[in-house]
Design a protein around this motif. Structure first.
Motif, PDB file in Angstrom:
ATOM      1  N   PRO A 106       0.844  -1.201   0.000  1.00 24.58           N
ATOM      2  CA  PRO A 106       0.000   0.000   0.000  1.00 24.58           C
ATOM      3  C   PRO A 106       0.874   1.244   0.000  1.00 24.58           C
ATOM      4  O   PRO A 106       1.964   1.262   0.576  1.00 24.58           O
ATOM      5  CB  PRO A 106      -0.800  -0.135   1.299  1.00 24.58           C
ATOM      6  CG  PRO A 106       0.014  -1.033   2.165  1.00 24.58           C
ATOM      7  CD  PRO A 106       0.739  -1.972   1.251  1.00 24.58           C
ATOM      8  N   LEU A 107       0.392   2.288  -0.646  1.00 24.12           N
ATOM      9  CA  LEU A 107       1.172   3.509  -0.767  1.00 24.12           C
ATOM     10  C   LEU A 107       0.230   4.703  -0.769  1.00 24.12           C
ATOM     11  O   LEU A 107      -0.546   4.894  -1.704  1.00 24.12           O
ATOM     12  CB  LEU A 107       1.990   3.486  -2.064  1.00 24.12           C
ATOM     13  CG  LEU A 107       2.941   4.654  -2.293  1.00 24.12           C
ATOM     14  CD1 LEU A 107       4.101   4.613  -1.304  1.00 24.12           C
ATOM     15  CD2 LEU A 107       3.464   4.648  -3.729  1.00 24.12           C
ATOM     16  N   ALA A 108       0.278   5.493   0.296  1.00 19.19           N
ATOM     17  CA  ALA A 108      -0.501   6.734   0.351  1.00 19.19           C
ATOM     18  C   ALA A 108       0.280   7.794  -0.408  1.00 19.19           C
ATOM     19  O   ALA A 108       1.342   8.232   0.028  1.00 19.19           O
ATOM     20  CB  ALA A 108      -0.728   7.146   1.803  1.00 19.19           C
ATOM     21  N   ALA A 152      -4.612  19.058   1.549  1.00 19.79           N
ATOM     22  CA  ALA A 152      -4.261  17.640   1.470  1.00 19.79           C
ATOM     23  C   ALA A 152      -3.279  17.247   2.560  1.00 19.79           C
ATOM     24  O   ALA A 152      -3.346  16.139   3.116  1.00 19.79           O
ATOM     25  CB  ALA A 152      -3.686  17.323   0.092  1.00 19.79           C
ATOM     26  N   LEU A 153      -2.351  18.136   2.885  1.00 14.16           N
ATOM     27  CA  LEU A 153      -1.366  17.835   3.924  1.00 14.16           C
ATOM     28  C   LEU A 153      -2.004  17.707   5.296  1.00 14.16           C
ATOM     29  O   LEU A 153      -1.462  17.035   6.186  1.00 14.16           O
ATOM     30  CB  LEU A 153      -0.284  18.920   3.947  1.00 14.16           C
ATOM     31  CG  LEU A 153       0.584  19.028   2.685  1.00 14.16           C
ATOM     32  CD1 LEU A 153       1.531  20.203   2.800  1.00 14.16           C
ATOM     33  CD2 LEU A 153       1.340  17.729   2.440  1.00 14.16           C
ATOM     34  N   LEU A 154      -3.157  18.335   5.473  1.00 13.91           N
ATOM     35  CA  LEU A 154      -3.855  18.251   6.756  1.00 13.91           C
ATOM     36  C   LEU A 154      -4.726  17.001   6.866  1.00 13.91           C
ATOM     37  O   LEU A 154      -5.127  16.621   7.965  1.00 13.91           O
ATOM     38  CB  LEU A 154      -4.729  19.496   6.965  1.00 13.91           C
ATOM     39  CG  LEU A 154      -3.991  20.832   7.115  1.00 13.91           C
ATOM     40  CD1 LEU A 154      -5.000  21.972   7.176  1.00 13.91           C
ATOM     41  CD2 LEU A 154      -3.107  20.818   8.349  1.00 13.91           C
ATOM     42  N   GLN A 155      -5.014  16.379   5.749  1.00 15.62           N
ATOM     43  CA  GLN A 155      -5.965  15.274   5.739  1.00 15.62           C
ATOM     44  C   GLN A 155      -5.392  13.976   6.286  1.00 15.62           C
ATOM     45  O   GLN A 155      -6.078  13.221   6.957  1.00 15.62           O
ATOM     46  CB  GLN A 155      -6.494  15.038   4.320  1.00 15.62           C
ATOM     47  CG  GLN A 155      -7.448  16.119   3.841  1.00 15.62           C
ATOM     48  CD  GLN A 155      -8.086  15.740   2.528  1.00 15.62           C
ATOM     49  OE1 GLN A 155      -8.215  14.551   2.199  1.00 15.62           O
ATOM     50  NE2 GLN A 155      -8.507  16.738   1.763  1.00 15.62           N
ATOM     51  N   ARG A 156      -4.107  13.701   5.985  1.00 14.51           N
ATOM     52  CA  ARG A 156      -3.528  12.422   6.386  1.00 14.51           C
ATOM     53  C   ARG A 156      -2.007  12.486   6.277  1.00 14.51           C
ATOM     54  O   ARG A 156      -1.443  13.453   5.778  1.00 14.51           O
ATOM     55  CB  ARG A 156      -4.055  11.290   5.506  1.00 14.51           C
ATOM     56  CG  ARG A 156      -3.664  11.409   4.034  1.00 14.51           C
ATOM     57  CD  ARG A 156      -4.111  10.192   3.236  1.00 14.51           C
ATOM     58  NE  ARG A 156      -3.503   8.976   3.755  1.00 14.51           N
ATOM     59  CZ  ARG A 156      -3.794   7.754   3.324  1.00 14.51           C
ATOM     60  NH1 ARG A 156      -4.732   7.578   2.402  1.00 14.51           N
ATOM     61  NH2 ARG A 156      -3.200   6.700   3.811  1.00 14.51           N
ATOM     62  N   ARG A 157      -1.380  11.433   6.735  1.00 19.25           N
ATOM     63  CA  ARG A 157       0.069  11.294   6.583  1.00 19.25           C
ATOM     64  C   ARG A 157       0.340  10.584   5.262  1.00 19.25           C
ATOM     65  O   ARG A 157      -0.187   9.500   5.004  1.00 19.25           O
ATOM     66  CB  ARG A 157       0.650  10.474   7.740  1.00 19.25           C
ATOM     67  CG  ARG A 157       2.139  10.197   7.625  1.00 19.25           C
ATOM     68  CD  ARG A 157       2.604   9.304   8.769  1.00 19.25           C
ATOM     69  NE  ARG A 157       3.997   8.934   8.638  1.00 19.25           N
ATOM     70  CZ  ARG A 157       4.439   7.936   7.894  1.00 19.25           C
ATOM     71  NH1 ARG A 157       3.578   7.200   7.185  1.00 19.25           N
ATOM     72  NH2 ARG A 157       5.724   7.648   7.831  1.00 19.25           N
ATOM     73  N   TRP A 158       1.163  11.180   4.424  1.00 22.87           N
ATOM     74  CA  TRP A 158       1.461  10.630   3.111  1.00 22.87           C
ATOM     75  C   TRP A 158       2.776   9.867   3.125  1.00 22.87           C
ATOM     76  O   TRP A 158       3.723  10.254   3.802  1.00 22.87           O
ATOM     77  CB  TRP A 158       1.520  11.756   2.070  1.00 22.87           C
ATOM     78  CG  TRP A 158       0.231  12.507   1.952  1.00 22.87           C
ATOM     79  CD1 TRP A 158      -0.084  13.697   2.531  1.00 22.87           C
ATOM     80  CD2 TRP A 158      -0.934  12.098   1.229  1.00 22.87           C
ATOM     81  NE1 TRP A 158      -1.367  14.064   2.228  1.00 22.87           N
ATOM     82  CE2 TRP A 158      -1.916  13.102   1.413  1.00 22.87           C
ATOM     83  CE3 TRP A 158      -1.253  10.992   0.434  1.00 22.87           C
ATOM     84  CZ2 TRP A 158      -3.184  13.028   0.843  1.00 22.87           C
ATOM     85  CZ3 TRP A 158      -2.511  10.918  -0.132  1.00 22.87           C
ATOM     86  CH2 TRP A 158      -3.455  11.916   0.066  1.00 22.87           C
TER      87      TRP A 158
END
Length: 217
Positions: A4-6, A45-51
């Motif tokens: 998996p890759l965010a 987008a940076l606030l939504q999740r850890r990439w």
């Protein structure tokens, strides 16, 4: 087995984004992706999740790569950033790396993309592990320093490699500045025959105190 890759894609071209995703899927990843092409969308987008990974085109009508890299730096993003662009001039790649990108892959040579991703993900894991260990060491040093400070124990430590002596504040108070020159000379003679193994400090104690050791501050 796919990984998996965010993945956050800073890209204004939907077809180019689909091509990059196709290459990544063929390389053994299962990407969960989001595509943005403006500064507000990137910040959101940076606030939504850890990439796990961020790819970024170099030239876009509404957001350039240097501007995007500035936003990532301000947000203290801790993941690999790879520039994926049709622009291949050497000075562009150098500029990208100076601005915080970890690698630069041409859209005309996407065969390099998956190896670059795999390498950067490994290095990111190594950096996180190193920071975790360094944090644990700092915590242990702080605990030891606190234990020494509150134990009312006088300590001194001698380092054979540098011939330096560490004196705790309590030791100085207990010994009233007692000279350690003689002790240093005895320790030096004891270790002279084993110079390669003498880099561990040796500890002495003052009268009335228990033996203990403390490394340099």
């Amino acid at each position: 087995m796919s990984r998996p890759l965010a993945m956050l894609m800073i890209e204004d071209s939907a077809p180019d984004a689909e091509l990059v995703l196709h290459v990544i899927i063929r390389g053994g990843f299962t990407p969960s992706s989001m595509r943005v092409n403006t500064a507000p969308a990137l910040r959101g987008a940076l606030l939504q999740r850890r990439w796990d990974l961020i790819t970024c085109d170099w030239i876009m009508p509404t957001l350039t790569a240097p501007e995007a890299l500035d936003i990532l730096r301000e947000a203290e993003v801790d993941c690999p950033v790879i520039i994926v662009s049709g622009e291949v001039a050497e000075e562009v790649a150098v500029t990208a790396m100076k601005n915080g990108a970890h690698d630069f892959v041409s859209k005309h040579n996407l065969a390099r993309l998956v190896p670059a991703i795999e390498r950067e993900l490994r290095e990111a894991d190594d950096r996180r592990a190193r920071r975790r260990v360094e944090g644990e060491l700092r915590t242990e040093r702080q605990r030891l320093a606190l234990a020494v400070e509150t134990s009312n124990t006088g300590l001194w430590d001698w380092y054979p490699c540098t011939r330096e002596t560490f004196l705790s504040a309590r030791w100085k108070a207990q010994s009233a500045g007692r000279d350690l020159t003689g002790a240093n000379e005895r320790l030096a003679r004891a270790h002279r025959s084993r110079p390669r193994r003498c880099c561990r400090g040796r500890t002495a104690r003052t009268p009335g105190s228990r033996p203990a050791g403390l490394g340099p501050p």
